[in-house]
Design a protein around this motif. Structure first.
Motif: not given
Length: 228
Positions: A87-103, A176-180, A184-188
């Motif tokens: 296996t080979v993996t490239h990490l290009d970025g960390v995704v910060f979502a509004r909901a923890a489940a979507h990080h 993120d879910d449309l409701a989140d 607009d309560d959190y940065w994403a």
């Protein structure tokens, strides 16, 4: 060395479940391999999995991996009928979502399944080692002493065909879910990852003061643009 551009094999074990992240263009596999320096080889020893980081090189449809001839992982990995995974993996970025489940992470990864074979014969082993060295440090093969007979005997090289492989990619902002989104309560957003290599540092035991060769500086600048 022949290079195939047939679509990636949709075998049961090499078919990702997330179809939205699946890539089938074999050229993406080769670009991903060529941009990486470190991969991970998985073998099974005494019924238990063992995963080891390793440098490697690609020539055509084959990946070459090397190590000590005394390494049990390479002996077991090249045994008749033994299955391995690389296996080979490239990490290009960390995704910060509004909901923890979507990080998530933005990444590019490849998984290769198959049966590795030991590369034997002086010329074949030299060619494989040149592939590895030139992949990791282009130019070094012609700017260094070639391996001796003893060094070749102490080195094991495996060849793994890339015919059964998969590529997965995630890019873009959080999903993120449309409701989140509407709340607009959190940065994403995404924090990109762009590693770079620093200036070359001379070995303290150099007998003469000299600047690093141009090919080393060129390599570090070019590789910093793509390496994970």
């Amino acid at each position: 060395m022949t290079t195939s551009y047939t679509p990636l094999s949709p075998t049961p074990r090499s078919t990702p479940r997330r179809r939205d992240r699946t890539r089938t263009d074999r050229r993406e596999l080769y670009r991903l391999l060529d941009d990486a320096i470190v991969g991970h080889l998985a073998v099974c020893i005494d019924g238990a999995p063992l995963v080891l980081p390793t440098i490697f090189g690609r020539n055509g449809d084959s990946v070459y991996i090397h190590g000590s001839s005394a390494a049990r992982s390479l002996r077991e990995g090249s045994a008749p009928g033994a299955a391995v995974c690389f296996t080979v993996t490239h990490l290009d970025g960390v995704v910060f979502a509004r909901a923890a489940a979507h990080h998530s992470m933005n990444f590019r990864s490849a998984v290769i399944h198959g049966h590795a074979r030991a590369v034997t014969g002086r010329e074949q082993k030299l060619a494989a080692l040149e592939t590895i060295v030139e992949h990791v440090t282009p130019g070094l093969w012609t700017h260094s002493r070639p391996p001796t007979k003893k060094e070749l005997a102490q080195t094991q090289v495996l060849e793994l065909d890339t015919s059964e492989a998969s590529v997965r990619v995630r890019q873009g902002p959080p999903a993120d879910d449309l409701a989140d989104v509407e709340a607009d309560d959190y940065w994403a957003g995404v924090v990109p990852m762009r590693p770079v290599f620093g200036p070359a540092e001379p070995s303290p035991d150099l007998r003469r003061h000299r600047a690093a060769p141009a090919y080393i500086n060129s390599w570090s600048q070019n590789k910093s643009r793509v390496i994970c």
